[in-house]
Scaffold this motif. Structure first.
Motif, PDB file in Angstrom:
ATOM      1  N   ASN B 297      18.506  15.742 -37.844  1.00  0.00           N
ATOM      2  CA  ASN B 297      17.090  15.312 -37.591  1.00  0.00           C
ATOM      3  C   ASN B 297      16.309  14.959 -38.620  1.00  0.00           C
ATOM      4  OD1 ASN B 297      17.416  18.208 -35.178  1.00  0.00           O
ATOM      5  ND2 ASN B 297      17.787  15.953 -34.784  1.00  0.00           N
ATOM      6  N   GLN B 298      16.266  15.732 -39.924  1.00  0.00           N
ATOM      7  CA  GLN B 298      15.654  15.372 -41.170  1.00  0.00           C
ATOM      8  C   GLN B 298      15.938  13.882 -41.487  1.00  0.00           C
ATOM      9  OE1 GLN B 298      13.031  17.251 -42.535  1.00  0.00           O
ATOM     10  NE2 GLN B 298      13.471  19.214 -41.422  1.00  0.00           N
ATOM     11  N   VAL B 299      17.242  13.680 -41.952  1.00  0.00           N
ATOM     12  CA  VAL B 299      17.574  12.278 -42.311  1.00  0.00           C
ATOM     13  C   VAL B 299      17.152  11.163 -41.298  1.00  0.00           C
ATOM     14  CG1 VAL B 299      19.509  10.880 -42.602  1.00  0.00           C
ATOM     15  CG2 VAL B 299      19.539  13.399 -43.661  1.00  0.00           C
ATOM     16  N   THR B 301      14.678  11.252 -39.296  1.00  0.00           N
ATOM     17  CA  THR B 301      13.172  11.025 -39.402  1.00  0.00           C
ATOM     18  C   THR B 301      12.936  10.494 -40.867  1.00  0.00           C
ATOM     19  OG1 THR B 301      12.935  12.998 -38.050  1.00  0.00           O
ATOM     20  CG2 THR B 301      11.020  12.419 -39.229  1.00  0.00           C
ATOM     21  N   TYR B 306      12.159   8.695 -36.484  1.00  0.00           N
ATOM     22  CA  TYR B 306      12.265   9.698 -35.464  1.00  0.00           C
ATOM     23  C   TYR B 306      13.355  10.462 -35.544  1.00  0.00           C
ATOM     24  CZ  TYR B 306       9.159   5.821 -33.820  1.00  0.00           C
ATOM     25  OH  TYR B 306       8.465   4.710 -33.516  1.00  0.00           O
TER      26      TYR B 306
END
Lengths: 565, 434
Positions: B297-299, B301, B306
């Motif tokens: 999710n971090q990467v 984003t 998103y």
């Protein structure tokens, strides 16, 4: 390697005293050189009718790390405001106030910027900051670790053990591959761990020290080494009406401390947020004149503006209690992320409305400061991206600073409070291209100490980072100025053409700059005992898994900072 | 024999980083100390997929890495609406390569969050997330609430390292200085350890959050005598406990994200935290499952703007969970090829989605066989991250860590597999362009 010649441009290179002279710039192997080996074989850029400057240097923009990414995640609606499909050498872009890393690199390069300082790296999550910096193309960058609310710092300040503090700071900067010392609401962010805050001279709860003690001690620690940069300070009471008095007292805290290098002893950041008079939002007014007066009369302080771009943006800071106040004020969504033993973070979307009297007055303050501070070498253009507005608003600010007419036009559009509560209307000064070149690259490079490392100027041996703007040096039309600074005709990064006619044409990876303060071994061994205990008793990661590994800085530029003599 | 200390565990979102691993002369792991039972089994290793393979006439035939990677690239280059799914039990370096692959082929890229804490992310996008790192809880929290989450089974070391049982600066007495509250629909093993167990009727979490919000905001008069099986007096005393606390944390799990109101539950849980913050320091955190589900999710984003469920078919990232999630495009029969990495949709997706997945070409990358292997057309075994390959991972509280390589392996690392598929895809496209 091929040579490059930039011909016939009007050059502004303030560090070398070049004030709008028509001259040629020679480039070889990524550096500025005296002359070319083979003038006929060199690639030639005809910069006739153009303004040529060193690549822009941003001293303060939140572009990477856990807080920035939490902002992106929080705001898919902002992502949609900057969608651009992949094209040519460019990957897809998203976001306006919180752009993705690709967009960040491209948009800075298009504005002619080649170096950006990420100013708030929580040490525990430094790896994250570096991962994003690696994925931010083209520009060179560095990051400032937050070292002011750390328990070890607080303990050494309380015990007045300044030797150990200086060793701890050295360890921290090395462990995080940081560039210097960042301070954000010293004491207040620690207090926020239990939902409290504190003022400059209040004792920090549970710690028997004051924020003023922390700032002073860290300034001393910084000057024990030949650090390229001074302490970089976001003080107490940001954004509160009447805070200008705290700001003036904060300036005084480090007065008399002598710098280890030829520079300021304190850089005070996004100062616009610290120039407020009044006792509440009702009688809120600008005190930019008081702050400018102090800066004009004292040599130990430099500032960046944190100037407002009217419109929607995303506020984010390690100043957790400030963001909570903003959330209570707006009722909008609110993310908070306190970091154990070290710091915190808060994020709130925010609209600076031209119909709102407070916002309108805030908007005038950044401009007032840039115009009232006489010596532009003490000033850096910034919006504290994205707090006062996104960095792509810089060309708007430049056009305002260069045109009284433009300012007057906008003042008619915003809330009339600006005429009573700010002095902006009475200021006639207009900055010229030379002064703009100072506040957008030369002063930033000097304040950060990067001019000794090839940034912010076009002298022989400097990095061949060059911005060529398609505008005459005699142009005074604000619209033309804004367009020219938004999309450079050419941007050259380390000798490579990365922007041509406002489009990205190459996306090299930038470097990460970091500093290695050199502490005596015996002192370092001593401080390691305390650090080991700290990790064992309080942290949730092992000490051996804490320091940032080599792999996170694939293109390093290391600056050694020996003990100062 | 070699001994490795402070090893990081690649199992759950806790990422314990104080494990001791012993490796014998033959390069095999002989002992794991300090990990929970699941983590130990993960690090020790078990049944692996032994060879890359391609399905022919219904049977998997062993082949070389080169052949499997080439076939995978052909499938993806040929697809019109490919799905790249999984990404949570691998390192961020793999995820970055995966994003590049998705951009290259205009794929839909999604991770296991979309069937896990996806609703939590949607709620955060509505109201934000007042949270902190786990050390804040270790050092400060005097009330620890586990809501719809059973750490004893799912995150066995969580209480010991980070919460109820840990000792910190302002909580030197450990559990003596804290109260633990469990809210759940049944009395779990975790609930048995709690100072207070609140039993909620299934699907009633939303109502209980609302009632607590009302009480904390001074509107207890609107709360009925009983809310979703919980008596008002119990709610009042819980609210009183919260008001008198110094620091509260609510850890929530699948019991809240996947019952009834889904993301609205979480938005309400966060609103409850905001209401509690009027009285004290209040924080909330999702109990992330896979060790690097957060990392993807971090990467995603920072690279695409998103966190998950992103459609790149138009050249720019388009995010609309419900339309662009893995399950959505499978159930709608939209996607025509899938790459599944380090996950098992055959076991976890709805039947309609699995049925479609079985119909289309599927590439699987994983250290272990699982039910998805049963219909995968190309299987590529990979090294186990954190044991045989290193890389970045993000703990449930977003603390970034680097898992290590302890032993050598004959298997290729996930990142290399993805990068090589990407190279092959580019080569195919270049040829087609000619």
């Amino acid at each position: 390697m091929a040579e490059l010649l930039i011909k016939n441009g009007v050059v502004f290179d303030p560090i070398n005293g070049v004030k709008g002279e028509k001259m040629d710039i020679c480039i070889r192997d990524g550096k500025i050189v005296e002359s070319l080996h083979d003038e006929h074989g060199a690639r030639v850029i005809d910069a006739s009718g153009c303004v040529v400057m060193p690549g822009g240097v941003d001293a303060h923009a939140h572009i990477a790390g856990g807080k920035v990414n939490a902002g992106r995640l929080l705001r898919p609606e902002d992502g949609r405001r900057g969608l651009e499909p992949k094209r040519g050498v460019c990957k897809p872009c998203t976001g306006y106030s919180v752009p993705n890393t690709w967009a960040t690199g491209y948009r800075y390069a298009k504005m002619g910027y080649t170096f950006v300082m990420e100013p708030a790296m929580p040490p525990l999550t430094a790896r994250h900051t570096h991962e994003e910096l690696v994925d931010t193309p083209i520009i060179d960058k560095a990051a400032l670790p937050l070292i002011d609310n750390n328990w070890m710092t607080l303990q050494y300040v309380r015990d007045e053990n300044y030797e150990m503090l200086s060793a701890y700071v050295a360890w921290m900067i090395r462990a995080t591959r940081g560039y210097g010392i960042k301070i954000v609401n010293p004491g207040g962010t620690e207090a926020w761990g239990f939902a409290k805050n504190c003022g400059l001279d209040d004792p920090v709860p549970h710690w028997d020290v004051t924020p003023a003690d922390i700032i002073r001690a860290l300034a001393h620690a910084n000057e024990r080494y030949e650090m390229p940069h001074s302490i970089h300070v976001h003080g107490n009471m940001l954004g509160h009406p009447g805070n200008y008095e705290t700001t003036l007292r904060t300036f005084d805290v480090v007065k008399g401390i002598s710098a280890s290098m030829q520079r300021q002893t304190m850089h005070t950041t996004h100062i616009q947020f610290f120039c407020y008079g009044g006792t509440s939002w009702k009688d809120f007014e600008s005190k930019a004149d008081e702050i400018a007066k102090y800066v004009n009369e004292n040599e130990h302080i430099t500032i960046d503006l944190g100037s407002i771009i009217l419109g929607d943006t995303t506020t984010m800071t390690a100043d957790g209690p400030m963001e909570y106040t903003l959330y209570r004020l707006t009722g909008r969504k609110w993310t908070n992320h306190d970091v154990e033993l070290e710091t915190g973070a808060g994020i709130v979307p925010f609209l600076y409305s031209s119909r709102n009297p407070v916002h309108s007055v805030q908007w005038t303050i950044g401009l007032e400061l840039a115009l009232l501070i006489k010596n532009p070498w003490k000033v850096v253009l910034s919006t504290d991206h994205p707090n006062a507005g996104p960095f792509i608003g810089y060309p708007i600010l430049i056009s305002m600073l260069m045109s009284k007419k433009r300012r007057d036009e906008v003042m008619k559009e915003v809330h009339p409070a600006v005429f009573d509560r700010s002095s902006l209307a009475s200021i006639d000064r207009e900055l010229d291209f030379h002064e703009i070149a100072i506040i957008t690259r030369a002063s930033a490079a000097k304040i950060l100490g990067l001019h000794n490392h090839g940034k912010g100027h076009l002298g022989v041996g400097a990095d061949a980072d060059v911005a060529i703007y398609g505008i005459s040096h005699e142009e005074s039309d604000a619209g033309a100025v804004q367009r020219a600074f938004l999309n450079a005709k050419y941007t050259i990064k380390c000798g490579e053409i990365v922007v041509k006619d406002g489009e990205i044409v190459a996306t090299p990876e930038g470097r990460t700059f970091y500093v290695e303060p050199e502490c005596e071994e015996s002192l370092m061994n001593e401080v390691m005992k305390d650090i080991e205990r700290l990790f064992k008793e309080y942290y949730t990661v092992s000490l051996s898994n804490y320091p940032v590994q080599d792999v996170y800085t694939p293109h390093p530029y290391v600056i050694k900072a020996p003990m100062s003599g | 024999m070699a001994v490795y200390t402070d090893v990081l565990c690649p199992f759950c979102g806790c990422i314990c980083d104080d494990i001791v691993v012993e490796v014998g002369e033959d390069g095999k792991i002989t002992k794991v100390k300090g990990a929970c039972a699941i983590g130990r089994s993960k690090i020790m290793g078990h049944d692996r997929m032994e060879s890359p393979a391609i399905r022919e006439d219904g049977e998997l035939r062993d082949c070389s890495y080169d052949e499997a990677i080439k076939r995978a690239a052909e499938i993806l280059a040929d697809a019109r609406r490919p799905l790249l799914y999984g990404w949570s039990s691998t390192v961020c370096e793999t995820d970055r390569a995966g994003v590049e692959l998705a951009v290259e082929i205009g794929a839909i890229i999604d991770n296991t969050a979309s069937v896990c804490h996806g609703p939590s992310i949607l709620a955060i996008q509505d109201v934000g997330l007042p949270s902190c790192t786990l050390g804040q809880i270790r050092n400060r929290a005097d009330i620890v609430i586990y809501w719809g989450s059973n750490p004893v089974f799912a995150h066995p070391n969580h209480m010991k390292r980070y919460s109820y049982l840990s000792k910190g600066r302002f909580t030197p007495g450990g559990k003596k200085d804290r109260k633990m509250v469990v809210v759940d629909v049944r009395e779990t093993k975790s609930a048995k350890l709690a100072d207070l167990f609140v039993k909620v009727r299934p699907g009633g979490d939303f109502l209980v959050f609302s009632a607590l919000r009302a009480i904390l905001r001074g509107h207890e008069d609107v709360v009925p005598d009983e809310v979703a099986g919980v008596e008002k007096k119990d709610l009042l005393s819980l609210a009183e406990m919260i008001k008198n606390a110094n620091f509260i944390i609510t850890f929530f799990g699948m019991g809240v994200t996947h019952s009834g109101a889904r993301h609205n539950n979480i938005a309400n849980a966060i609103e409850f935290t905001r209401a509690a913050h009027l009285h004290t320091k209040a924080t909330i955190m999702p109990m992330r499952g896979h060790y690097n589900v957060n990392g993807f999710n971090q990467v995603c984003t920072w690279l695409l703007g998103y966190p998950f469920s992103i459609d790149l078919s138009q050249g720019y990232p388009w995010y609309n969970p419900g339309e662009t999630g893995a399950v959505d495009v499978l159930v709608h029969g939209e996607c025509d090829a899938a790459l599944i990495i380090s996950s098992d949709p055959a076991s976890h997706f709805p039947a309609d989605a699995v049925r479609h997945l079985a119909r289309i070409p599927v590439i699987q990358i994983d250290p272990y066989p699982n039910p998805t292997t049963e219909f995968a057309d190309v299987v590529i075994p990979s090294a186990i991250c954190g044991v045989e390959a290193e890389g970045s991972v993000y703990r449930m509280d977003s603390v970034p860590l680097r898992v290590r390589k302890i032993v050598d392996s004959k298997f290729m690392a996930d990142e290399e597999i993805i990068r090589r598929i990407l190279e092959e895809v580019r080569a195919i496209k270049e040829k087609e362009g000619e």
